[in-house]
Motif scaffolding. Structure first.
Motif, PDB file in Angstrom:
ATOM      1  N   LYS A  43      81.480  27.379 -23.700  1.00 59.48           N
ATOM      2  CA  LYS A  43      81.647  27.352 -25.145  1.00 59.48           C
ATOM      3  C   LYS A  43      80.529  26.555 -25.822  1.00 59.48           C
ATOM      4  N   TYR A  44      80.073  27.077 -26.944  1.00 62.12           N
ATOM      5  CA  TYR A  44      79.017  26.421 -27.721  1.00 62.12           C
ATOM      6  C   TYR A  44      79.367  26.530 -29.208  1.00 62.12           C
ATOM      7  N   ALA A  45      78.699  25.719 -30.013  1.00 66.93           N
ATOM      8  CA  ALA A  45      78.898  25.768 -31.462  1.00 66.93           C
ATOM      9  C   ALA A  45      77.602  25.419 -32.169  1.00 66.93           C
ATOM     10  N   LEU A  46      77.366  26.056 -33.297  1.00 65.90           N
ATOM     11  CA  LEU A  46      76.189  25.806 -34.121  1.00 65.90           C
ATOM     12  C   LEU A  46      76.609  25.728 -35.582  1.00 65.90           C
ATOM     13  N   LYS A  47      75.847  24.984 -36.355  1.00 66.54           N
ATOM     14  CA  LYS A  47      76.075  24.934 -37.799  1.00 66.54           C
ATOM     15  C   LYS A  47      75.203  25.994 -38.467  1.00 66.54           C
ATOM     16  N   ILE A  48      75.806  26.741 -39.378  1.00 64.65           N
ATOM     17  CA  ILE A  48      75.087  27.801 -40.083  1.00 64.65           C
ATOM     18  C   ILE A  48      74.928  27.394 -41.550  1.00 64.65           C
ATOM     19  N   PHE A  49      73.818  27.784 -42.153  1.00 64.60           N
ATOM     20  CA  PHE A  49      73.474  27.365 -43.510  1.00 64.60           C
ATOM     21  C   PHE A  49      73.355  28.575 -44.436  1.00 64.60           C
ATOM     22  N   LYS A  50      73.457  28.326 -45.729  1.00 68.02           N
ATOM     23  CA  LYS A  50      73.317  29.372 -46.733  1.00 68.02           C
ATOM     24  C   LYS A  50      72.037  29.144 -47.525  1.00 68.02           C
ATOM     25  N   THR A  51      71.267  30.200 -47.720  1.00 69.85           N
ATOM     26  CA  THR A  51      69.998  30.101 -48.442  1.00 69.85           C
ATOM     27  C   THR A  51      70.225  30.270 -49.937  1.00 69.85           C
ATOM     28  N   PRO A  52      69.247  29.904 -50.774  1.00 73.40           N
ATOM     29  CA  PRO A  52      69.385  30.098 -52.225  1.00 73.40           C
ATOM     30  C   PRO A  52      69.561  31.569 -52.598  1.00 73.40           C
ATOM     31  N   GLU A  53      69.087  32.478 -51.723  1.00 76.45           N
ATOM     32  CA  GLU A  53      69.216  33.908 -51.995  1.00 76.45           C
ATOM     33  C   GLU A  53      70.599  34.438 -51.626  1.00 76.45           C
ATOM     34  N   GLY A  54      71.434  33.578 -51.041  1.00 78.68           N
ATOM     35  CA  GLY A  54      72.785  33.991 -50.698  1.00 78.68           C
ATOM     36  C   GLY A  54      72.951  34.525 -49.294  1.00 78.68           C
ATOM     37  N   ASN A  55      71.927  34.390 -48.465  1.00 81.04           N
ATOM     38  CA  ASN A  55      72.012  34.836 -47.077  1.00 81.04           C
ATOM     39  C   ASN A  55      72.345  33.660 -46.159  1.00 81.04           C
ATOM     40  N   LEU A  56      72.638  33.960 -44.901  1.00 78.46           N
ATOM     41  CA  LEU A  56      72.986  32.930 -43.929  1.00 78.46           C
ATOM     42  C   LEU A  56      71.832  32.716 -42.968  1.00 78.46           C
ATOM     43  N   PHE A  57      71.617  31.457 -42.620  1.00 78.42           N
ATOM     44  CA  PHE A  57      70.464  31.026 -41.837  1.00 78.42           C
ATOM     45  C   PHE A  57      70.956  30.176 -40.668  1.00 78.42           C
ATOM     46  N   LEU A  58      70.607  30.585 -39.438  1.00 78.05           N
ATOM     47  CA  LEU A  58      71.080  29.895 -38.240  1.00 78.05           C
ATOM     48  C   LEU A  58      69.898  29.435 -37.393  1.00 78.05           C
ATOM     49  N   PRO A  59      69.485  28.175 -37.531  1.00 79.06           N
ATOM     50  CA  PRO A  59      68.418  27.629 -36.686  1.00 79.06           C
ATOM     51  C   PRO A  59      69.010  27.043 -35.410  1.00 79.06           C
ATOM     52  N   PHE A  60      68.264  27.102 -34.324  1.00 75.34           N
ATOM     53  CA  PHE A  60      68.758  26.499 -33.085  1.00 75.34           C
ATOM     54  C   PHE A  60      67.601  26.131 -32.161  1.00 75.34           C
ATOM     55  N   LYS A  61      67.886  25.183 -31.280  1.00 74.84           N
ATOM     56  CA  LYS A  61      67.001  24.853 -30.162  1.00 74.84           C
ATOM     57  C   LYS A  61      67.779  25.058 -28.873  1.00 74.84           C
ATOM     58  N   ASP A  62      67.047  25.237 -27.784  1.00 72.29           N
ATOM     59  CA  ASP A  62      67.683  25.360 -26.477  1.00 72.29           C
ATOM     60  C   ASP A  62      66.723  24.809 -25.435  1.00 72.29           C
ATOM     61  N   LEU A  63      67.014  25.001 -24.176  1.00 72.64           N
ATOM     62  CA  LEU A  63      66.192  24.411 -23.113  1.00 72.64           C
ATOM     63  C   LEU A  63      64.809  25.032 -22.994  1.00 72.64           C
ATOM     64  N   THR A  64      64.554  26.128 -23.704  1.00 75.33           N
ATOM     65  CA  THR A  64      63.198  26.704 -23.714  1.00 75.33           C
ATOM     66  C   THR A  64      62.326  26.082 -24.802  1.00 75.33           C
ATOM     67  N   SER A  65      62.946  25.347 -25.741  1.00 79.17           N
ATOM     68  CA  SER A  65      62.209  24.809 -26.887  1.00 79.17           C
ATOM     69  C   SER A  65      61.126  23.831 -26.440  1.00 79.17           C
ATOM     70  N   ASN A  66      59.973  23.973 -27.060  1.00 75.35           N
ATOM     71  CA  ASN A  66      58.798  23.142 -26.766  1.00 75.35           C
ATOM     72  C   ASN A  66      58.238  23.407 -25.369  1.00 75.35           C
ATOM     73  N   LYS A  67      58.709  24.474 -24.748  1.00 71.73           N
ATOM     74  CA  LYS A  67      58.185  24.890 -23.448  1.00 71.73           C
ATOM     75  C   LYS A  67      57.769  26.357 -23.545  1.00 71.73           C
ATOM     76  N   GLU A  68      58.769  27.228 -23.542  1.00 67.70           N
ATOM     77  CA  GLU A  68      58.498  28.657 -23.653  1.00 67.70           C
ATOM     78  C   GLU A  68      58.658  29.180 -25.076  1.00 67.70           C
ATOM     79  N   THR A  69      59.273  28.373 -25.933  1.00 69.44           N
ATOM     80  CA  THR A  69      59.445  28.741 -27.337  1.00 69.44           C
ATOM     81  C   THR A  69      59.019  27.585 -28.230  1.00 69.44           C
ATOM     82  N   TYR A  70      58.926  27.851 -29.518  1.00 71.99           N
ATOM     83  CA  TYR A  70      58.423  26.874 -30.481  1.00 71.99           C
ATOM     84  C   TYR A  70      59.285  25.615 -30.506  1.00 71.99           C
TER      85      TYR A  70
END
Length: 206
Positions: free
Chosen positions: A122-149
């Protein structure tokens, strides 16, 4: 919220993503039982081609050497990383300060928490709402700063993608922001709470 040219990325990707979801979405999100077939693969491959074409030709593209640009890099598409998340929407408006890659801080609207399972955990993330009314989900994982940004990867949704307090999350559609390709762009750094303790080897990569 969005600074400099990151806004252009958000608008472009959100529009493409919403079109894609409208073509592939169901009335109610289903569990991740999708087979590795053309019906699943083709829309994702088409989305990637559209983005590569945009990055190679558009004047707002962050790609510096467009003439030699052969397309972005991706992990292999894996339908096991398409999941259905349960959205627990916040009862009242909440905001959170998010650091930007240029050292500034921006205030985002926190929309809710999304919980889901990957490979039985089980995992959980916080999701955000943009000024345009859309939803934005940023995340990091074990690939971050290695295989991904290092600042993380993103997913975009329309509010209408939430059905019966559920939202389909396909990490194969995770993308890197423009600042991953050009340091003159500014974008949000994923909050520490949105770290996934697993290697998500799907979606866009370095």
């Amino acid at each position: 919220m969005f600074k400099n040219k990151f806004f252009l990325l958000s608008v472009t990707v959100v529009l493409i993503a919403i079109i894609l979801y409208s073509l592939t979405g169901n009335e109610t999100p289903q569990s991740s039982t999708t087979g590795n077939d053309d019906q699943y693969l083709t829309p994702i491959q088409d989305l990637r081609k559209q983005k590569d074409d945009f990055l190679k030709t558009d004047k707002e593209s962050p790609i510096k050497e467009k003439a030699t640009f052969k397309g972005l890099k991706y992990f292999e598409i894996n339908p096991n990383f398409k999941v259905v998340g349960k959205l627990d929407k916040f009862a009242s408006d909440q905001t959170i300060n998010i650091s930007m890659t240029d050292g500034s801080v921006e205030e985002y609207e926190a929309y809710g928490n999304v919980s889901f399972e990957i490979e039985g955990k089980k995992y959980a993330l916080k999701i955000f709402k943009t000024p345009e009314g859309n939803l934005f989900l940023p995340f990091k994982d074990l690939t971050s700063n290695k295989e991904t940004y290092g600042a993380g990867r993103y997913l975009d949704f329309g509010v209408n993608d939430v059905k019966n307090n559920q939202i389909e999350i396909d990490f194969n559609k995770a993308y890197q922001p423009y600042c991953a390709y050009n340091e003159t762009f500014t974008c949000p750094i994923t909050p520490a709470e949105n770290f996934l303790n697993l290697a998500l080897k799907v979606g866009e990569r370095q």
